[in-house]
Design a protein around this motif. Structure first.
Motif, PDB file in Angstrom:
ATOM      1  N   SER A 223       0.920  -1.122   0.019  1.00  0.00           N
ATOM      2  CA  SER A 223      -0.002   0.125   0.016  1.00  0.00           C
ATOM      3  C   SER A 223       0.946   1.277   0.056  1.00  0.00           C
ATOM      4  N   ARG A 226       2.324   1.946  -3.391  1.00  0.00           N
ATOM      5  CA  ARG A 226       1.539   2.707  -4.271  1.00  0.00           C
ATOM      6  C   ARG A 226       0.682   3.873  -3.973  1.00  0.00           C
ATOM      7  N   GLY A 227       1.418   4.691  -2.613  1.00  0.00           N
ATOM      8  CA  GLY A 227       0.919   5.745  -2.323  1.00  0.00           C
ATOM      9  C   GLY A 227      -0.719   5.764  -1.672  1.00  0.00           C
ATOM     10  N   ARG A 228      -0.788   4.827  -0.911  1.00  0.00           N
ATOM     11  CA  ARG A 228      -2.293   4.433  -0.535  1.00  0.00           C
ATOM     12  C   ARG A 228      -1.888   4.557   1.173  1.00  0.00           C
ATOM     13  N   SER A 229      -3.211   4.848   1.664  1.00  0.00           N
ATOM     14  CA  SER A 229      -3.134   5.048   3.049  1.00  0.00           C
ATOM     15  C   SER A 229      -3.184   4.070   4.020  1.00  0.00           C
TER      16      SER A 229
ATOM     17  N   GLU B  28     -10.346   6.450   4.832  1.00  0.00           N
ATOM     18  CA  GLU B  28      -9.075   6.375   4.108  1.00  0.00           C
ATOM     19  C   GLU B  28      -8.867   5.538   2.841  1.00  0.00           C
ATOM     20  N   LEU B  29      -9.674   4.510   2.818  1.00  0.00           N
ATOM     21  CA  LEU B  29      -9.717   3.659   1.723  1.00  0.00           C
ATOM     22  C   LEU B  29     -10.559   4.209   0.593  1.00  0.00           C
ATOM     23  N   ARG B  31     -11.261   7.366   0.238  1.00  0.00           N
ATOM     24  CA  ARG B  31     -10.288   8.668  -0.391  1.00  0.00           C
ATOM     25  C   ARG B  31      -9.628   8.120  -1.473  1.00  0.00           C
ATOM     26  N   ASP B  32      -8.696   7.178  -1.029  1.00  0.00           N
ATOM     27  CA  ASP B  32      -7.549   6.668  -2.054  1.00  0.00           C
ATOM     28  C   ASP B  32      -8.265   5.951  -3.220  1.00  0.00           C
ATOM     29  N   HIS B  33      -9.482   5.257  -3.102  1.00  0.00           N
ATOM     30  CA  HIS B  33     -10.217   4.796  -4.087  1.00  0.00           C
ATOM     31  C   HIS B  33     -10.792   5.865  -5.213  1.00  0.00           C
ATOM     32  N   HIS B  35      -9.632   8.811  -5.593  1.00  0.00           N
ATOM     33  CA  HIS B  35      -8.846   9.935  -6.124  1.00  0.00           C
ATOM     34  C   HIS B  35      -8.011   9.042  -7.194  1.00  0.00           C
ATOM     35  N   SER B  36      -8.031   7.665  -7.270  1.00  0.00           N
ATOM     36  CA  SER B  36      -7.585   6.964  -8.126  1.00  0.00           C
ATOM     37  C   SER B  36      -8.297   6.539  -9.413  1.00  0.00           C
TER      38      SER B  36
END
Lengths: 271, 265
Positions: A223, A226-229, B28-29, B31-33, B35-36
């Motif tokens: 993670s 891949r720049g994920r939190s 968090e998940l 937000r990441d998703h 954005h991607s």
């Protein structure tokens, strides 16, 4: 139950801690709850012992960082500590040696305290050890060191050349293990299928983790790459540290690529 | 040419009884998703604990659930706790909460763009569009759409069609199946974002409450500050778990009195 008869326990967890996660920390909490629930033990200390760089595992970053992250993560704990001894050794150290080292240290620390009637307890233990024979624990004066790990470590006993048989005998037979189960593994079956582990089954405390919490460090590193939190999977202090030092990149994951793991190297040389 | 990302606010409704690391991880998940996808810019997150009127068994007072959520989110720079829903006299339908926040976001947006308007009242060319609001939830939430009488059809239409859902899957649950099983959800599948959580982390508030009742440790599952609060106020005991036992869940009670309700069984 009389508190005087509780065996004091120190839990020792070895591993890469690359990085340490909430799951690692949770293992300690689960183990303590489980042991104390039996009414026979009082867990007095937890030790996190990160492996040295000489382990040569793929993606293993410098011990100094792994130590510092572990320290940050145990800031808020009043019983779990981090010890750098193993990581400071120049060569990779067999787990059995690490257990032996901390067992000796534990005894020495205990001798320095005044609150035990050593004569009375030594006699009692000698009687018990003679009685239980092969499965007797290295229990001195009501004090025991137990090896804490996940079920995956237990199952790694079966990997060729990863462990010396006499080391397994020592860790499980002489000291004792607390093993936290993970879904998808059946550690009871594994014990059943191994004559050696079956012999020592009384020394293996299986702890069922009901709250599936499989925060694998491998996935955490993925993670991060891949720049994920990874927030809320690791303590905040550790997340910040990783960001500050830009640890865990595609590059760091390639470290030791193609290199033989130190224990396997060592065990295949000996033959 | 830079594409303009749509600003997005994520709203999570639920008991938060108590809030856990897994709840915060959802944000968090998500937000990441989002954005991607390249299409969105997440600008805010809202935790909206349900009011006591929900009547769910084991639900402790909203004041505590709000306090704990605030403690947990103290260190977050983008997710906040909102008390509006918990302060309403009766239990509020999810869609009503969403409409409230949407309206609030629109008002704030109009106020801030108004400040940047030129003299003829035209928005300055640099201003971005009004943030959208989407509902953030776990995969088990999607299954609730199938529970008889728990949701009004119109509301499902509005939540999925008008607003949109971001659904984070947990463990063995398969949200794609829940979407496929519902005609309404299927129709709006483009507006339902499914996020796969690869790190199996099934820290449920139910399990946390169970552990607390039994005097077992929940450290590293919920923030230390929340643990402290729970001990200080002696929340989550066998007594607290019996609260509302036998009471009909408010949404079910409310829906049962709606005229024109389907009598299908």
């Amino acid at each position: 139950m009389d508190g005087q008869h509780l065996t004091k326990v120190v839990l020792l967890a070895c591993g890469s801690f690359n990085p340490i996660t909430n799951m690692h920390l949770r293992m300690f909490e689960l183990a303590r709850d489980h042991l104390e629930d039996t009414g026979q033990y009082r867990v007095v200390k937890g030790i996190i012992s990160p492996v040295g760089d000489a382990y040569k595992k793929k993606g293993l970053i410098e011990a100094c960082h792994r130590l510092e992250m572990a320290r940050l993560s145990t800031d808020s704990s009043d019983w779990i500590t981090v010890d750098p001894w193993e990581s400071l050794q120049p060569e990779w150290v067999e787990t059995a040696k690490v257990v032996r080292h901390y067992y000796k240290e534990m005894l020495e620390a205990e001798q320095n305290t005044d609150d035990l009637d050593t004569v009375k307890y030594a006699k009692k233990r000698r009687i018990e050890e003679n009685h239980f024979g092969a499965s007797s624990h290295q229990k001195k004066d009501g004090l025991q060191l137990m090896f804490l790990c996940g079920a995956d470590v237990l199952e790694s006993f079966g990997v060729p050349n990863l462990w010396k048989q006499e080391d397994i005998d020592e860790i499980v037979g002489r000291y004792g293990m607390v093993c936290i189960t993970r879904s998808g593994s059946d550690p009871h079956k594994f014990i059943h299928q191994s004559d050696k582990l079956w012999k020592y089954r009384q020394n293996i405390h299986m702890v069922r983790e009901w709250v599936t919490n499989e925060i694998s460090a491998t996935q955490v590193r993925r993670s991060l790459r891949r720049g994920r939190s990874v927030r809320y999977l690791l303590p905040d202090g550790v997340v910040h540290y990783i960001q500050e030092h830009a640890l865990y990149s595609a590059e760091s994951e390639q470290r030791n690529a193609g290199v033989v793991l130190a224990p396997i190297q060592k065990n295949t040389e000996v033959s | 040419m830079a594409t303009c990302r749509i600003p997005l606010v994520l709203l999570a409704c639920g008991s938060f009884n108590p809030i856990t690391n897994q709840h915060m991880r959802l944000f968090e998940l998500a937000r990441d998703h989002m954005h991607s996808t390249g299409q969105y810019q997440v600008v805010g997150g809202i935790v909206s604990p349900v009011s006591d009127g929900y009547g769910k068994q084991g639900l402790v007072l909203a004041q505590h659930r709000i306090a704990m959520a605030k403690l947990a989110l103290q260190s977050s720079d983008w997710v906040t706790v909102d008390e509006w829903e918990s302060q309403q006299a009766d239990w509020t339908e999810t869609v009503v909460t969403m409409r409230y926040h949407c309206g609030r976001i629109l008002k704030e947006y109009e106020q801030s763009t108004g400040e940047h308007n030129d003299s003829s009242g035209n928005p300055s060319p640099l201003s971005s569009p009004c943030p959208q609001l989407k509902l953030l939830c776990g995969a088990d939430f999607l299954d609730t759409f199938q529970v008889p009488d728990l949701w009004l059809d119109d509301h499902v239409e509005e939540v999925a069609g008008h607003f949109g859902l971001i659904c984070v899957s947990r463990g063995g649950l398969h949200p794609e199946q829940a979407v496929a099983a519902s005609d309404t959800l299927s129709r709006h599948s483009h507006n339902i974002f499914l996020v796969r959580e690869w790190v199996r982390n099934e820290t449920s508030a139910t399990e946390v409450r169970r552990a607390l009742r039994r005097g077992l440790s929940v450290k590293y599952l919920i923030p230390d500050s929340v643990i402290e609060y729970i001990h200080q106020h002696n929340l989550y005991t066998e007594d607290s778990e019996r609260r509302n036992k036998g009471t009909v869940l408010r949404p079910l009670a409310k829906q049962a009195t709606q005229p024109g309700k389907s009598l299908d069984d």
